[in-house]
Design a protein around this motif. Sequence first.
Motif, PDB file in Angstrom:
ATOM      1  N   VAL A 436      13.913  -9.455 -11.790  1.00 10.81           N
ATOM      2  CA  VAL A 436      13.858  -8.169 -12.504  1.00 10.81           C
ATOM      3  C   VAL A 436      15.178  -7.892 -13.211  1.00 10.81           C
ATOM      4  O   VAL A 436      15.199  -7.460 -14.368  1.00 10.81           O
ATOM      5  CB  VAL A 436      13.489  -7.025 -11.529  1.00 10.81           C
ATOM      6  CG1 VAL A 436      13.787  -5.673 -12.157  1.00 10.81           C
ATOM      7  CG2 VAL A 436      12.014  -7.118 -11.152  1.00 10.81           C
ATOM      8  N   GLY A 460      10.915   0.399  -9.477  1.00 11.90           N
ATOM      9  CA  GLY A 460       9.511   0.318  -9.867  1.00 11.90           C
ATOM     10  C   GLY A 460       9.117  -1.092 -10.283  1.00 11.90           C
ATOM     11  O   GLY A 460       8.069  -1.598  -9.867  1.00 11.90           O
ATOM     12  N   GLN A 461       9.990  -1.714 -11.064  1.00 16.31           N
ATOM     13  CA  GLN A 461       9.699  -3.075 -11.534  1.00 16.31           C
ATOM     14  C   GLN A 461       9.623  -4.058 -10.367  1.00 16.31           C
ATOM     15  O   GLN A 461       8.723  -4.896 -10.309  1.00 16.31           O
ATOM     16  CB  GLN A 461      10.789  -3.533 -12.517  1.00 16.31           C
ATOM     17  CG  GLN A 461      10.839  -2.708 -13.799  1.00 16.31           C
ATOM     18  CD  GLN A 461       9.524  -2.766 -14.558  1.00 16.31           C
ATOM     19  OE1 GLN A 461       9.019  -3.844 -14.875  1.00 16.31           O
ATOM     20  NE2 GLN A 461       8.943  -1.601 -14.832  1.00 16.31           N
ATOM     21  N   MET A 463       8.942  -3.321  -7.217  1.00 17.08           N
ATOM     22  CA  MET A 463       7.749  -3.006  -6.417  1.00 17.08           C
ATOM     23  C   MET A 463       6.524  -3.643  -7.072  1.00 17.08           C
ATOM     24  O   MET A 463       5.635  -4.141  -6.386  1.00 17.08           O
ATOM     25  CB  MET A 463       7.534  -1.484  -6.321  1.00 17.08           C
ATOM     26  CG  MET A 463       8.515  -0.758  -5.421  1.00 17.08           C
ATOM     27  SD  MET A 463       8.512  -1.343  -3.708  1.00 17.08           S
ATOM     28  CE  MET A 463       6.972  -0.675  -3.097  1.00 17.08           C
ATOM     29  N   ARG A 464       6.506  -3.622  -8.368  1.00 10.35           N
ATOM     30  CA  ARG A 464       5.368  -4.203  -9.069  1.00 10.35           C
ATOM     31  C   ARG A 464       5.327  -5.719  -8.838  1.00 10.35           C
ATOM     32  O   ARG A 464       4.289  -6.289  -8.537  1.00 10.35           O
ATOM     33  CB  ARG A 464       5.472  -3.902 -10.552  1.00 10.35           C
ATOM     34  CG  ARG A 464       4.153  -4.141 -11.276  1.00 10.35           C
ATOM     35  CD  ARG A 464       4.381  -4.354 -12.743  1.00 10.35           C
ATOM     36  NE  ARG A 464       4.189  -3.112 -13.481  1.00 10.35           N
ATOM     37  CZ  ARG A 464       4.288  -3.059 -14.811  1.00 10.35           C
ATOM     38  NH1 ARG A 464       4.609  -4.137 -15.498  1.00 10.35           N
ATOM     39  NH2 ARG A 464       4.093  -1.927 -15.436  1.00 10.35           N
ATOM     40  N   GLU A 465       6.510  -6.333  -8.973  1.00 11.61           N
ATOM     41  CA  GLU A 465       6.610  -7.770  -8.753  1.00 11.61           C
ATOM     42  C   GLU A 465       6.194  -8.144  -7.330  1.00 11.61           C
ATOM     43  O   GLU A 465       5.574  -9.177  -7.097  1.00 11.61           O
ATOM     44  CB  GLU A 465       8.047  -8.231  -9.006  1.00 11.61           C
ATOM     45  CG  GLU A 465       8.150  -9.711  -9.245  1.00 11.61           C
ATOM     46  CD  GLU A 465       8.810 -10.037 -10.585  1.00 11.61           C
ATOM     47  OE1 GLU A 465       9.528 -11.022 -10.638  1.00 11.61           O
ATOM     48  OE2 GLU A 465       8.614  -9.280 -11.569  1.00 11.61           O
ATOM     49  N   LYS A 467       4.006  -6.600  -5.646  1.00  9.01           N
ATOM     50  CA  LYS A 467       2.639  -6.084  -5.472  1.00  9.01           C
ATOM     51  C   LYS A 467       2.582  -4.990  -4.407  1.00  9.01           C
ATOM     52  O   LYS A 467       1.659  -4.939  -3.590  1.00  9.01           O
ATOM     53  CB  LYS A 467       1.682  -7.231  -5.113  1.00  9.01           C
ATOM     54  CG  LYS A 467       1.620  -8.272  -6.214  1.00  9.01           C
ATOM     55  CD  LYS A 467       0.385  -9.148  -6.096  1.00  9.01           C
ATOM     56  CE  LYS A 467       0.161  -9.992  -7.317  1.00  9.01           C
ATOM     57  NZ  LYS A 467       1.266 -10.927  -7.623  1.00  9.01           N
ATOM     58  N   GLY A 468       3.620  -4.168  -4.396  1.00 14.29           N
ATOM     59  CA  GLY A 468       3.635  -3.027  -3.479  1.00 14.29           C
ATOM     60  C   GLY A 468       3.999  -3.364  -2.045  1.00 14.29           C
ATOM     61  O   GLY A 468       4.166  -2.464  -1.217  1.00 14.29           O
ATOM     62  N   GLN A 469       4.128  -4.647  -1.742  1.00 14.46           N
ATOM     63  CA  GLN A 469       4.401  -5.051  -0.360  1.00 14.46           C
ATOM     64  C   GLN A 469       5.897  -5.012  -0.046  1.00 14.46           C
ATOM     65  O   GLN A 469       6.511  -6.012   0.280  1.00 14.46           O
ATOM     66  CB  GLN A 469       3.837  -6.454  -0.110  1.00 14.46           C
ATOM     67  CG  GLN A 469       2.310  -6.512  -0.161  1.00 14.46           C
ATOM     68  CD  GLN A 469       1.668  -5.515   0.780  1.00 14.46           C
ATOM     69  OE1 GLN A 469       1.931  -5.534   1.979  1.00 14.46           O
ATOM     70  NE2 GLN A 469       0.836  -4.631   0.254  1.00 14.46           N
ATOM     71  N   PRO A 472      10.263   0.780  -0.465  1.00 12.79           N
ATOM     72  CA  PRO A 472      11.060   1.174  -1.639  1.00 12.79           C
ATOM     73  C   PRO A 472      12.532   1.447  -1.295  1.00 12.79           C
ATOM     74  O   PRO A 472      13.410   1.181  -2.116  1.00 12.79           O
ATOM     75  CB  PRO A 472      10.386   2.451  -2.121  1.00 12.79           C
ATOM     76  CG  PRO A 472       9.016   2.402  -1.558  1.00 12.79           C
ATOM     77  CD  PRO A 472       9.073   1.604  -0.303  1.00 12.79           C
TER      78      PRO A 472
END
Lengths: 485, 100
Positions: A436, A460-461, A463-465, A467-469, A472
Amino acid sequence: MKIIKTISRHPHGSEDLVSFQIPASAGTTNFMKYIPVIGLEIHVELKTASKMFCQCSADYFAKPPNSNTCPVCLGMPGALPVPNETAVNWTMKIGKALNCQLASLSKFDRKHYFYPDLPKGYQISQYVEPIAVNGYLKLKGKKFRVQRVHLEEDTGKLIHSGKDTLVDFNRSGVPLVEIVTEPDFDNSNDVKEFLQELHTIIKYLDVSDADMEKGSMRLEPNISVRVCHPGLDPGSQKDSLVHENDKLPLPPYKVEVKNINSFNFVKKAIDYEVKRHLEILEKGETPIQETRGFVEADSSTKSQRSKEETHDYRYFPDPDIPPLSFSADYLSATVGSLPELPAAKTNRFIKKFGLKEADAFLLTRDKEVAGYFEKCLTLVKGSRIVEDLPQKLANAILNKRVTLNLGPDKFVQSVVELYKPKATDMEKLDAAVKSVLAKNQSAVEEYKKGKERVIMFLVGQVMREMKGQADPLKVKKELAGKLKR
Amino acid sequence: MAKRITLTRDEIIHLAKLADLNLTEEEIKKYQQELSQTLDYIANLDELDTSAVEPTSQTTNDKDVFFQDGAKNDRLFSQEKATANAKNKKNNYFAVNRIL
Ligand SMILES: [Zn+2]
């Protein structure tokens, strides 16, 4: 069609413009302001074990006709009515919950009229010395005054069939509380909210089923429309409307819509009536003072006029029933026994648990649900696993994300499971952070120039990469560490 | 001296309606006289000096007579007994001419 505007009165706020459509054929001269004036009478059957003045069961529902009567509730000559102490006490509770002054002296009166559902030719009611007077209920900053709360006996039930009216006296003598408001409402939405709040309060007090379908709560709005002439200074008119609408004379008529058993129907009946009155007033006429019935089929109302005369009930004190007196101790014990009421509970949920106002309101509409929520919270005292857990529990209850059929302990577990931070694979996280940062050079530059909020975009980027796992908070920490270098 | 009260014809008709009585023309005239006389008679009470008497709505001096909530069947009527005096009944209901 022509639109007539009316001002909707808000004691503490701006004014709403409510539009009513009037047929173009109706002749108008000036731009008149019309303000609905609405008062309410609400009857609530108490769920005592026995009736009001005898010991027949107060539970008459679905019993064979005339199988639940005795000399008292059938009005036999010489039968002596004796008041039910619990019914009197519960009426006081309702009065107190509506911020009324409670009477230290009270008595019962006879209200005379002839109707087949009334075996004695009079109803035992209260006229000059009701159990509670001068209350109010506040809703969203508006205050709606309660004129009186009194106790009376219910009548028998009539069934109209063919050429006959059939009478069943099983219900005769069941304790019935009448709540009368001042004509402080000017729109059907406020009325509906008031009635819903009242219904919730009655349920909290646990003194009535308040079951609309069974008729244990019956609603009667009385409706008229005030004409405010354009010649008057609108400013001063508005001011006088704002607080004491007693200061303005009431319209010279009112229409009562009888025995409605749903909040929506009350709203529809009021809307229908207001529109009907406006059409009549626009022609320069005054609607007839009368009693009407609500017609469900088309949400209209129908005249029930049986040659309307001013009522002459010839109230007088019931000589069979000695007066009632209440000591200061009795009154304060009654007041002390009130449960926390819905409005207070809502406020406490907001203040103590930091719930959103709308959620706190919804959670407290049912005492059981509110209790369940609090029980859940006691089970997770001190837990810091999930941030803002009370709100998340509230959401879970309101959105039904987790079934309420679980016991509170299982429920809490499920909610914690649902919201607890995800386990984070540190190797994957490291790779994701690197990737990222590499892809978002300009954001990195901005961060280094001191625009630290950019980090949330980067979180956010990542977390997206991932897949939320990922958690935060950990992501943010990792990013911050790498950016500092 | 008692005052002279005269009830009007309309007052008699109103009272009859409140009492759910159908009066003939003759009866209206009769009650106009007789009821007026009755009121005259009662108006005699006005001659008493009641300025020192507390108003009351009852004579026993009892107060706070209650029963404790709880259903009991000991005075309960059977359906037959409850409707025994009814002029008209149908399936254990009291029946009157349709009113609505
Ligand atoms: Zn009874």
